[in-house]
Motif scaffolding. Structure first.
Motif, mmCIF file in Angstrom:
data_model
loop_
_atom_site.group_PDB
_atom_site.id
_atom_site.type_symbol
_atom_site.label_atom_id
_atom_site.label_comp_id
_atom_site.label_asym_id
_atom_site.label_seq_id
_atom_site.Cartn_x
_atom_site.Cartn_y
_atom_site.Cartn_z
ATOM 1 N N THR A 106 0.825 -1.213 0.000
ATOM 2 C CA THR A 106 0.000 0.000 0.000
ATOM 3 C C THR A 106 0.860 1.264 0.000
ATOM 4 O OG1 THR A 106 -0.168 0.058 2.418
ATOM 5 C CG2 THR A 106 -1.892 -1.144 1.220
ATOM 6 N N VAL A 107 2.121 1.150 0.414
ATOM 7 C CA VAL A 107 3.036 2.288 0.382
ATOM 8 C C VAL A 107 3.612 2.415 -1.019
ATOM 9 C CG1 VAL A 107 5.161 3.271 1.325
ATOM 10 C CG2 VAL A 107 3.577 2.060 2.837
ATOM 11 N N SER A 108 4.272 1.349 -1.471
ATOM 12 C CA SER A 108 4.801 1.316 -2.845
ATOM 13 C C SER A 108 5.372 -0.066 -3.114
ATOM 14 C CB SER A 108 5.876 2.386 -3.054
ATOM 15 O OG SER A 108 7.052 2.051 -2.351
ATOM 16 N N LEU A 109 5.566 -0.369 -4.380
ATOM 17 C CA LEU A 109 6.149 -1.657 -4.764
ATOM 18 C C LEU A 109 7.583 -1.796 -4.247
ATOM 19 C CD1 LEU A 109 5.863 -4.358 -6.232
ATOM 20 C CD2 LEU A 109 6.650 -3.210 -8.310
ATOM 21 N N PRO A 110 8.445 -0.781 -4.374
ATOM 22 C CA PRO A 110 9.803 -0.930 -3.839
ATOM 23 C C PRO A 110 9.830 -1.171 -2.321
ATOM 24 C CG PRO A 110 9.734 0.931 -5.352
ATOM 25 C CD PRO A 110 8.325 0.466 -5.163
ATOM 26 N N VAL A 111 8.937 -0.513 -1.581
ATOM 27 C CA VAL A 111 8.881 -0.731 -0.126
ATOM 28 C C VAL A 111 8.426 -2.161 0.171
ATOM 29 C CG1 VAL A 111 7.703 -0.053 2.011
ATOM 30 C CG2 VAL A 111 8.589 1.694 0.478
ATOM 31 N N ALA A 112 7.459 -2.656 -0.596
ATOM 32 C CA ALA A 112 6.981 -4.025 -0.403
ATOM 33 C C ALA A 112 8.088 -5.033 -0.699
ATOM 34 C CB ALA A 112 5.770 -4.288 -1.295
ATOM 35 N N LEU A 113 8.827 -4.810 -1.773
ATOM 36 C CA LEU A 113 9.935 -5.722 -2.108
ATOM 37 C C LEU A 113 11.047 -5.642 -1.059
ATOM 38 C CD1 LEU A 113 10.105 -5.190 -5.976
ATOM 39 C CD2 LEU A 113 9.178 -7.164 -4.727
ATOM 40 N N ALA A 114 11.351 -4.417 -0.621
ATOM 41 C CA ALA A 114 12.375 -4.244 0.404
ATOM 42 C C ALA A 114 11.945 -4.903 1.714
ATOM 43 C CB ALA A 114 12.665 -2.765 0.626
ATOM 44 N N THR A 115 10.675 -4.786 2.046
ATOM 45 C CA THR A 115 10.156 -5.407 3.269
ATOM 46 C C THR A 115 10.232 -6.924 3.173
ATOM 47 O OG1 THR A 115 8.698 -3.526 3.662
ATOM 48 C CG2 THR A 115 8.136 -5.578 4.773
ATOM 49 N N ALA A 116 9.858 -7.463 2.032
ATOM 50 C CA ALA A 116 9.960 -8.921 1.842
ATOM 51 C C ALA A 116 11.415 -9.364 1.961
ATOM 52 C CB ALA A 116 9.392 -9.315 0.483
ATOM 53 N N GLY A 117 12.322 -8.618 1.330
ATOM 54 C CA GLY A 117 13.747 -8.938 1.427
ATOM 55 C C GLY A 117 14.247 -8.843 2.856
ATOM 56 N N PHE A 118 13.843 -7.792 3.565
ATOM 57 C CA PHE A 118 14.246 -7.627 4.965
ATOM 58 C C PHE A 118 13.774 -8.801 5.808
ATOM 59 C CE2 PHE A 118 12.696 -6.338 9.171
ATOM 60 C CZ PHE A 118 13.914 -6.083 9.784
ATOM 61 N N LEU A 119 12.513 -9.195 5.642
ATOM 62 C CA LEU A 119 11.978 -10.292 6.444
ATOM 63 C C LEU A 119 12.654 -11.619 6.111
ATOM 64 C CD1 LEU A 119 8.225 -9.231 6.470
ATOM 65 C CD2 LEU A 119 9.839 -9.175 8.387
ATOM 66 N N ILE A 120 13.022 -11.816 4.866
ATOM 67 C CA ILE A 120 13.746 -13.043 4.491
ATOM 68 C C ILE A 120 15.132 -13.044 5.120
ATOM 69 C CG2 ILE A 120 14.829 -14.259 2.550
ATOM 70 C CD1 ILE A 120 12.338 -13.418 0.878
ATOM 71 N N VAL A 121 15.839 -11.919 5.024
ATOM 72 C CA VAL A 121 17.177 -11.821 5.623
ATOM 73 C C VAL A 121 17.089 -11.996 7.136
ATOM 74 C CG1 VAL A 121 19.099 -10.228 6.083
ATOM 75 C CG2 VAL A 121 18.197 -10.455 3.772
ATOM 76 N N TYR A 122 16.092 -11.358 7.752
ATOM 77 C CA TYR A 122 15.923 -11.521 9.201
ATOM 78 C C TYR A 122 15.661 -12.982 9.544
ATOM 79 C CZ TYR A 122 14.279 -11.640 13.883
ATOM 80 O OH TYR A 122 14.147 -11.989 15.192
ATOM 81 N N ARG A 123 14.836 -13.648 8.749
ATOM 82 C CA ARG A 123 14.513 -15.060 8.996
ATOM 83 C C ARG A 123 15.772 -15.922 8.971
ATOM 84 N NH1 ARG A 123 11.273 -16.728 11.795
ATOM 85 N NH2 ARG A 123 12.097 -18.745 12.203
ATOM 86 N N VAL A 124 16.647 -15.668 7.995
ATOM 87 C CA VAL A 124 17.900 -16.423 7.893
ATOM 88 C C VAL A 124 18.779 -16.141 9.108
ATOM 89 C CG1 VAL A 124 20.036 -16.641 6.562
ATOM 90 C CG2 VAL A 124 17.840 -16.593 5.380
ATOM 91 N N ILE A 125 18.870 -14.858 9.486
ATOM 92 C CA ILE A 125 19.678 -14.510 10.655
ATOM 93 C C ILE A 125 19.110 -15.166 11.909
ATOM 94 C CG2 ILE A 125 20.305 -12.577 12.179
ATOM 95 C CD1 ILE A 125 20.542 -10.857 9.631
ATOM 96 N N GLU A 126 17.793 -15.142 12.059
ATOM 97 C CA GLU A 126 17.174 -15.770 13.237
ATOM 98 C C GLU A 126 17.425 -17.275 13.242
ATOM 99 O OE1 GLU A 126 12.748 -16.746 14.802
ATOM 100 O OE2 GLU A 126 13.135 -14.629 14.359
ATOM 101 N N ASP A 127 17.227 -17.916 12.082
ATOM 102 C CA ASP A 127 17.374 -19.373 12.021
ATOM 103 C C ASP A 127 18.796 -19.846 12.261
ATOM 104 O OD1 ASP A 127 14.701 -19.740 11.602
ATOM 105 O OD2 ASP A 127 14.854 -19.986 9.436
ATOM 106 N N TYR A 128 19.775 -19.083 11.759
ATOM 107 C CA TYR A 128 21.153 -19.563 11.838
ATOM 108 C C TYR A 128 21.983 -18.928 12.943
ATOM 109 C CZ TYR A 128 20.193 -22.072 7.593
ATOM 110 O OH TYR A 128 19.655 -22.936 6.683
ATOM 111 N N LEU A 129 21.523 -17.807 13.508
ATOM 112 C CA LEU A 129 22.285 -17.175 14.588
ATOM 113 C C LEU A 129 21.528 -17.167 15.909
ATOM 114 C CD1 LEU A 129 23.884 -14.115 12.750
ATOM 115 C CD2 LEU A 129 24.971 -16.254 13.402
ATOM 116 N N LEU A 130 20.298 -16.659 15.897
ATOM 117 C CA LEU A 130 19.564 -16.511 17.152
ATOM 118 C C LEU A 130 19.058 -17.833 17.710
ATOM 119 C CD1 LEU A 130 17.474 -13.278 16.445
ATOM 120 C CD2 LEU A 130 19.535 -13.504 17.814
#
Length: 187
Positions: A106-130
């Motif tokens: 609803t904000v913009s396509l780039p923000v949505a893609l960046a948010t999806a990328g951020f959540l994927i990167v966070y997921r990897v960090i959580e799974d392998y570090l936290l």
């Protein structure tokens, strides 16, 4: 949710009495071993739950910060959704990521893609570090067993099955180590 919260508080307050009652059901000569094993099961389960709550709180907090920075609507509500769904292994974070990314659209396509990328990167960090640092020490269940347990739990009992799968896998691992392995070694 209120009923579940009240029940959890009552169970936690009565836990020592419940444990004593359960241990008294075991024969007197086996009671010390049963107490030791039971305490280890409670410790591992409690460690898993506490670790899972901590990682979910971290996920919700980082999602909130990200969503506020990029002006995504309803950041607190979405962050709470991320934290809540993060409690559910494997499926929860994927579902939360999809929902948050769609709302970010609803904000913009780039923000949505960046948010999806951020959540994927966070997921990897959580799974392998936290998770290995926070939960891995308490439960000590191998990664492959964790995935199989979550998938099996979700297939058998749905959301609740996936939620309790890892502690059950830890308990099964402990029982195999305490009962089955000594018998196999002596045979």
């Amino acid at each position: 949710m209120v009923v579940v919260t009240v029940l959890v508080v009552y169970f936690l307050a009565a836990m020592p009495r419940i444990q004593r009652t359960l241990y008294q059901l075991v024969q007197a000569q086996r009671r010390p071993r049963a107490t030791r094993i039971g305490n280890e099961i409670f410790d591992q389960t409690g460690g898993y739950l506490l670790g899972n709550l901590i990682t979910s709180l971290i996920a919700g907090t980082t999602a909130f910060i990200w969503l506020v920075i990029f002006g995504v609507p309803f950041p607190l509500l979405l962050a709470m959704l991320v934290a809540l769904l993060d409690l559910l292994p494997v499926v929860g974070p994927i579902t939360a990521g999809a929902i948050v990314s769609l709302v970010s659209l609803t904000v913009s396509l780039p923000v949505a893609l960046a948010t999806a990328g951020f959540l994927i990167v966070y997921r990897v960090i959580e799974d392998y570090l936290l998770v290995p640092k926070i939960i891995g020490r308490a439960v000590q269940v191998p990664a492959a067993a964790t995935v199989v347990a979550v998938l099996l739990g979700a297939a058998l009992l749905g959301f609740i099955g996936a939620l309790i799968a890892i502690p059950i896998a830890a308990v099964i691992r402990l029982l195999l180590r305490e009962f089955v392995q000594p018998r196999l070694d002596s045979a």
